[in-house]
Design a protein around this motif. Structure first.
Motif, PDB file in Angstrom:
ATOM      1  N   GLN A  80     107.336  75.523  48.011  1.00  0.00           N
ATOM      2  CA  GLN A  80     106.953  75.175  46.639  1.00  0.00           C
ATOM      3  C   GLN A  80     106.221  76.337  45.972  1.00  0.00           C
ATOM      4  OE1 GLN A  80     107.289  72.852  44.460  1.00  0.00           O
ATOM      5  NE2 GLN A  80     105.424  72.509  43.293  1.00  0.00           N
ATOM      6  N   ALA A 137     110.788  83.865  34.431  1.00  0.00           N
ATOM      7  CA  ALA A 137     110.864  83.370  33.048  1.00  0.00           C
ATOM      8  C   ALA A 137     109.917  84.162  32.160  1.00  0.00           C
ATOM      9  CB  ALA A 137     110.523  81.888  33.011  1.00  0.00           C
ATOM     10  N   PHE A 167     101.978  78.182  32.754  1.00  0.00           N
ATOM     11  CA  PHE A 167     102.375  76.924  33.372  1.00  0.00           C
ATOM     12  C   PHE A 167     102.368  77.032  34.897  1.00  0.00           C
ATOM     13  CE2 PHE A 167     105.486  73.521  34.462  1.00  0.00           C
ATOM     14  CZ  PHE A 167     104.805  72.472  33.885  1.00  0.00           C
ATOM     15  N   GLN A 203     108.287  78.211  42.925  1.00  0.00           N
ATOM     16  CA  GLN A 203     107.733  78.025  41.574  1.00  0.00           C
ATOM     17  C   GLN A 203     107.265  79.371  41.025  1.00  0.00           C
ATOM     18  OE1 GLN A 203     107.990  75.336  39.866  1.00  0.00           O
ATOM     19  NE2 GLN A 203     108.274  73.707  41.351  1.00  0.00           N
ATOM     20  N   ILE A 258     100.334  74.695  37.431  1.00  0.00           N
ATOM     21  CA  ILE A 258     100.823  73.970  38.612  1.00  0.00           C
ATOM     22  C   ILE A 258      99.931  74.255  39.823  1.00  0.00           C
ATOM     23  CG2 ILE A 258     102.739  73.747  40.255  1.00  0.00           C
ATOM     24  CD1 ILE A 258     104.660  74.298  38.046  1.00  0.00           C
ATOM     25  N   MET A 268     105.093  80.223  30.082  1.00  0.00           N
ATOM     26  CA  MET A 268     105.703  79.973  31.390  1.00  0.00           C
ATOM     27  C   MET A 268     104.767  80.446  32.505  1.00  0.00           C
ATOM     28  SD  MET A 268     108.588  78.473  31.824  1.00  0.00           S
ATOM     29  CE  MET A 268     109.705  77.642  30.702  1.00  0.00           C
ATOM     30  N   VAL A 323     114.530  72.894  36.647  1.00  0.00           N
ATOM     31  CA  VAL A 323     114.561  73.554  37.956  1.00  0.00           C
ATOM     32  C   VAL A 323     113.215  73.356  38.657  1.00  0.00           C
ATOM     33  CG1 VAL A 323     114.912  75.721  39.165  1.00  0.00           C
ATOM     34  CG2 VAL A 323     116.255  75.215  37.128  1.00  0.00           C
ATOM     35  N   SER A 324     112.137  73.456  37.877  1.00  0.00           N
ATOM     36  CA  SER A 324     110.801  73.301  38.453  1.00  0.00           C
ATOM     37  C   SER A 324     110.599  71.901  39.034  1.00  0.00           C
ATOM     38  CB  SER A 324     109.746  73.590  37.383  1.00  0.00           C
ATOM     39  OG  SER A 324     108.469  73.341  37.878  1.00  0.00           O
ATOM     40  N   THR A 325     110.914  70.861  38.268  1.00  0.00           N
ATOM     41  CA  THR A 325     110.683  69.507  38.781  1.00  0.00           C
ATOM     42  C   THR A 325     111.692  69.159  39.881  1.00  0.00           C
ATOM     43  OG1 THR A 325     112.033  68.612  36.983  1.00  0.00           O
ATOM     44  CG2 THR A 325     109.656  68.580  36.680  1.00  0.00           C
ATOM     45  N   LEU A 333     110.377  81.360  39.930  1.00  0.00           N
ATOM     46  CA  LEU A 333     110.981  80.759  38.738  1.00  0.00           C
ATOM     47  C   LEU A 333     110.188  81.100  37.480  1.00  0.00           C
ATOM     48  CD1 LEU A 333     113.079  78.668  37.580  1.00  0.00           C
ATOM     49  CD2 LEU A 333     111.311  76.945  37.900  1.00  0.00           C
ATOM     50  N   HIS A 334     108.896  80.812  37.526  1.00  0.00           N
ATOM     51  CA  HIS A 334     108.101  80.990  36.308  1.00  0.00           C
ATOM     52  C   HIS A 334     107.795  82.464  36.045  1.00  0.00           C
ATOM     53  CE1 HIS A 334     107.474  76.651  37.081  1.00  0.00           C
ATOM     54  NE2 HIS A 334     107.530  76.605  35.782  1.00  0.00           N
ATOM     55  N   ILE A 374     114.590  75.298  32.413  1.00  0.00           N
ATOM     56  CA  ILE A 374     113.680  75.886  33.404  1.00  0.00           C
ATOM     57  C   ILE A 374     112.770  74.790  33.949  1.00  0.00           C
ATOM     58  CG2 ILE A 374     111.829  77.561  33.765  1.00  0.00           C
ATOM     59  CD1 ILE A 374     113.120  79.271  31.585  1.00  0.00           C
TER      60      ILE A 374
END
Lengths: 352, 607
Positions: free
Chosen positions: A98, A109, A52, A102, A56, A49, B396-398, A105-106, B393
């Motif tokens: 963004q 995670a 990832f 992001q 991005i 994660m 949520v990202s996209t 979120l990641h 997850i």
């Protein structure tokens, strides 16, 4: 190229099969065969994660570095800079949000990936927090809405101030025609029921309407005088089309049965735009690519920049090639070009 | 039995067990009225349509990346439409059209919503079956019929429908305008009319079931968010699908009976047509009155599934349950008054554009709330990285990435120059296409044990997710740049515009990512099919979840619960709930199923 593609596909299929069998075997051998994630899976996927997130970010940076210069560049109309400003502000805001969301979120995670014995926090509600992230979008969006609507209202306020030149854009499968209103700057009445192909009345101008006599129909190029407001009246004779002039940040659908309109003031002549640094770089790059293709025996003549009118509403099999060259020039050049064109009255006289 | 059984009060039902009707193969597997079987039928039909839809996208992606190249695969799959392996422009448009239709309606509407609404509504609210098992069966078979007609339309002599999935007239109305607007479009319309009937039958059933058949104690505020999402989705469907049906009917009349609802002043192929007084803009209004809510019909079930999966696998309650419900309701309401943002430059009054800009940007607020609530749910959790969790997850990202560009497209002024370009394609694929697909995958991985009594292989799930996740960004992130360069969508090739020559390498990159992503779905297909037959047998509650479906036996039985229907005593999200002394409510167990009564000294959450 075909061979290359076939090879790529074959390799991918092979990898997929290899992975499938490998994973399947692995899962058979393992003692823990519950198919529910264990600590090892949680850790691995937690790290992935985080990786990832980096992916991005890198993809974003790479795309800007590699393809940041393919976008349209200097706007060629008066409202274009307002448009680009609004776009820039919105984009900046989007990237800010963004990048942060992001990351959260990641990162969460990754950080909170499951471990045996780890206790999750029972945290079901927090009105204050939720109020904050409701009110922040409300305020930001209120600003954006106001700015957007201000721009939109200005753009769509189509009026006769500043002595605009009136031009009709006429769409059909699969080409464009332009009709200039002539000396009186009033377009003659027209309807598809008046089309007479053999008399060369291809867009159905009413022969009995005196306003139409001095109209000028151009079937090849759309010429515009620089720094003079243009009011476009759009018509279509068969299906929906859309008159898209990306360099001028202008677009409007052409609808059979009604007249739609759009207005802008071109501010940069074709010659000036060709001298624009961004455009020069783009042209140079594209001509290098085209030279390579020529070397491979393809038909790719060197390219010179021109403004273009594209069709941007699906209209049939040759939708992809419905275009017209736009020439923006100084007033005297425009007038000289206009002198050479035949008026509708002259053409009809010749046909009769 | 179910048709009568569901009418019997829940308590009585326990007594009438044991005298099942004799079930034949046909009543059990084909004309089944059992919601669990119907949900599997939806899923498998949806997945087969998905294979067709995704394959089509790979074909036209190859054409865009290598325009005019000859590919053997084109010749094999497209036959006369790809002479010598070179794709014909007409079939390119048909592929784009049918890809959109299939993915939006057949995969992400009925494939997603049909599958999981059917499976989960009775199981999670504690009902023996849907309110009307017969209507439910009818709904599926109408969906099946519409799928078959859609597939048959691909073989029409003059080509399948090719006017774009939005089928704007006059292009879709006049066979003179394109071959696909002949028999292909007729079949498209017939298929969609049946599809709409199917969707309405299903939606009415869902709504009635949720309102009437909740078990004792299952108040609306104790419903899992999945059910809230399915419930509201069904309502949006009931409100908006009939409008599409009317649009389709009027279009059929224009096409076949010479009316002029959408057509006027047309000169085509050397002759003037008789149509007078209609307006294509009217069709656009009718189409998007469904078309926009449709986006949320696709997305809300995915978000509902994600809510459930994220909460379960984070071992935490979903953050802000009431805000989540309010967001779903707000999104549903707003979704019906924003359709005009698809029509800013259609020629409608610019003042309307202003109104629609306002309502459209408002929708960003509940969406933002949902995104933040998901992120907060992860915070300080104990995340169990099951494949369903990864897809959630990923969703949520996209959803964030795709949703943010909506701020640009929803702004009427900014829309002018990116309307109908690849920027739009990138936006909606991320925010609704990929997100909803992730939701669907999350649902499949999570409820596979419930549907088939087997576990899917998690390692294959991980490989599937990571390849898909990387490729999805690889395809759709660079696509924004293509749009910003002004490339219109639905162009068979961009080679007629030298100004787009510098985009060739982006197109190739996107297509290669798409092909890899397509190949990665084979892993899923293998895992899915293999696990049905050879997967490890599932335990009753593999994910240690609170909701009611995990109190049913692994083997499916008619009526779902062998004894009485369980009573519900709490909401669905008591994960890692502790007493004041810091111990779990049930010692040694970090979840409290909804059927467990409140313990001593335990405070119920204020719901």
């Amino acid at each position: 190229m075909t061979a290359l593609l076939t090879i790529i596909v074959l390799i991918l299929v092979a990898i997929a099969i290899w992975q499938m069998t490998k994973m399947f075997e692995l899962s058979q051998v393992k003692a823990d065969n519950s198919q529910v994630a264990n600590d090892k899976d949680n850790r691995l996927n937690g790290y992935l994660m985080f990786a990832f997130l980096i992916f991005i970010y890198l993809l974003t940076i790479f795309s800007f570095w590699k393809w940041g210069n393919v976008v349209l560049g200097t706007p060629a109309s008066e409202h274009g800079s307002d448009y680009d400003n609004l776009m820039f502000i919105s984009m900046a805001l989007i990237f800010f949000v963004q990048i942060i969301t992001q990351a959260l979120l990641h990162y969460f995670a990754f950080k909170y990936h499951g471990k045996k014995g780890q206790k999750a926090l029972f945290y079901a509600d927090n009105d204050k927090l939720e109020f904050i992230w409701t009110i922040i979008p409300v305020i930001t969006l209120a600003g954006l809405i106001l700015y957007g609507l201000y721009t939109w209202t200005n753009l769509m306020d189509i009026n006769d101030e500043d002595d605009p030149i009136v031009i009709e854009l006429y769409a059909q499968q699969f080409n464009w025609k332009a009709r200039y209103a002539g000396q009186d700057n009033v377009l003659g009445e027209a309807n598809v029921r008046l089309i007479e192909i053999d008399k060369n009345n291809v867009i159905g101008i009413d022969e009995s309407d005196p306003y139409g006599k001095d109209d000028v129909v151009s079937q090849s190029e759309l010429h515009l005088p620089v720094n003079r407001k243009v009011i476009f009246k759009m018509r279509s004779q068969d299906v929906l089309h859309s008159a898209y002039m990306p360099h001028f940040r202008a677009q409007m659908n052409c609808v059979p049965g009604m007249i739609t309109q759009f207005s802008f003031t071109p501010t940069v002549t074709t010659q000036e735009m060709r001298a624009d640094q961004g455009i020069q770089d783009k042209v140079k790059h594209i001509n290098e690519l085209r030279a390579d293709r020529r070397a491979n025996g393809e038909d790719a003549e060197p390219w010179e920049f021109d403004y273009i009118l594209l069709c941007n509403k699906i209209c049939g099999s040759s939708h992809y090639n419905m275009q017209m060259k736009i020439v923006v020039e100084e007033e005297d050049e425009f007038n000289a070009w206009m002198e050479q064109q035949k008026t509708f009255g002259e053409e009809m006289a010749a046909a009769n | 039995m179910s048709a009568t059984a569901v009418n019997v009060h829940a308590d009585d039902h326990a007594h009438d067990h044991g005298h099942h009707h004799k079930e034949t193969f046909i009543t059990k597997y084909i004309f089944s009225q059992d919601h669990k079987m119907i949900s599997k039928q939806y899923l498998i039909t949806g997945l087969i349509m998905g294979v067709i839809g995704i394959t089509m996208s790979l074909l036209f992606r190859m054409q865009i990346a290598w325009p005019g190249e000859s590919f053997g695969i084109f010749e094999v799959l497209l036959g006369k439409w790809a002479p010598d392996g070179i794709m014909d422009p007409n079939i390119y448009l048909a592929l784009v059209t049918i890809h959109g239709t299939i993915m939006v309606f057949f995969v992400l509407t009925q494939g997603l919503s049909g599958t999981f609404s059917n499976l989960l509504i009775p199981l999670q609210i504690g009902a023996r079956d849907m309110a009307s098992g017969f209507m439910n069966m009818l709904s599926y078979w109408m969906f099946f019929l519409s799928s078959v007609i859609m597939v048959i339309s691909l073989f029409a002599e003059a080509g399948p429908a090719a006017a774009g999935w939005t089928i704007y007239p006059p292009l879709s109305a006049l066979p003179q305008a394109m071959g696909g607007s002949g028999l292909g479009m007729t079949l498209w319309l017939v298929s969609m009319a049946i599809f709409i009937a199917s969707s309405l039958l299903g939606s009415l059933n869902y709504v009635v079931t949720v309102i009437n058949l909740r078990t004792k104690g299952m108040s609306m505020t104790r419903l899992p968010l999945t059910i809230w999402a399915f419930f509201v989705t069904a309502i949006i469907g009931i409100v908006s699908f009939p409008v599409l049906l009317s649009a389709a009917l009027l279009l059929i009349m224009d096409r076949s009976f010479g009316t002029s609802f959408f057509l006027s002043d047309i000169f085509i192929q050397g002759e003037v047509l008789h149509y007078q007084g209609g307006s294509p803009v009217l069709f656009e209004h009718l189409f998007w009155f469904l078309g926009h809510p449709e986006v949320y019909i696709v997305l809300l079930p995915a978000l509902g599934i994600t809510s459930e999966v994220i909460a379960t696998n984070s071992r935490k309650p979903i953050f802000g349950y009431r805000a989540m419900v309010a967001s779903i309701l707000a999104i549903a309401f707003l979704s019906t008054i924003v359709w005009g943002h698809h029509m800013f430059i259609s020629g409608m009054n610019p003042f309307l554009g202003s109104v629609f800009t306002f309502t459209t940007l408002l929708i960003a607020i509940p969406s933002a709330v949902k995104a933040f609530n998901y992120i907060t749910t992860l915070w300080k959790g104990n995340l169990q990285m099951n494949p369903a969790m990864l897809f959630s997850i990923g969703l949520v990202s996209t959803f964030i990435t795709g949703g943010l560009t909506g701020i640009i497209l929803g702004d009427s002024a900014l829309d002018i120059n990116v309307h109908d370009t690849y920027f739009v394609v990138a936006h909606f694929h991320l925010v609704m296409g990929i997100s909803a697909l992730y939701g669907m995958f999350a649902g499949i991985y999570h409820w596979f044990p419930k549907m088939f009594g087997k576990m899917m292989n998690k390692n294959l799930g991980y490989v599937h997710f990571w390849i898909t996740a990387i490729c999805a960004y690889g395809v759709f992130f660079p696509m924004h740049f293509v749009g910003m360069a002004g490339v219109p969508r639905r162009y068979y090739t961009n080679t007629n515009f030298p100004m787009f020559d510098d985009l060739t390498d982006i197109q190739v990159v996107m297509t290669v990512f798409a092909l890899i992503a397509g190949a990665a779905q084979l892993i899923f297909a293998w895992n899915f099919i293999h696990s049905i037959f050879y997967g490890k047998k599932a335990t009753q509650n593999p994910w240690k979840s609170n909701t009611l479906e995990w109190t049913t036996p692994v083997e499916h039985i008619h009526g779902n619960w062998p004894g009485a229907i369980p009573e519900v005593h709490r909401w669905a999200y008591d994960y890692s709930k502790t007493n004041e002394n810091g111990d779990y409510v049930i010692p040694g167990q970090d979840f409290v199923p909804q059927t467990v009564p409140l313990q001593e000294n335990e405070e119920e959450m204020n719901h």
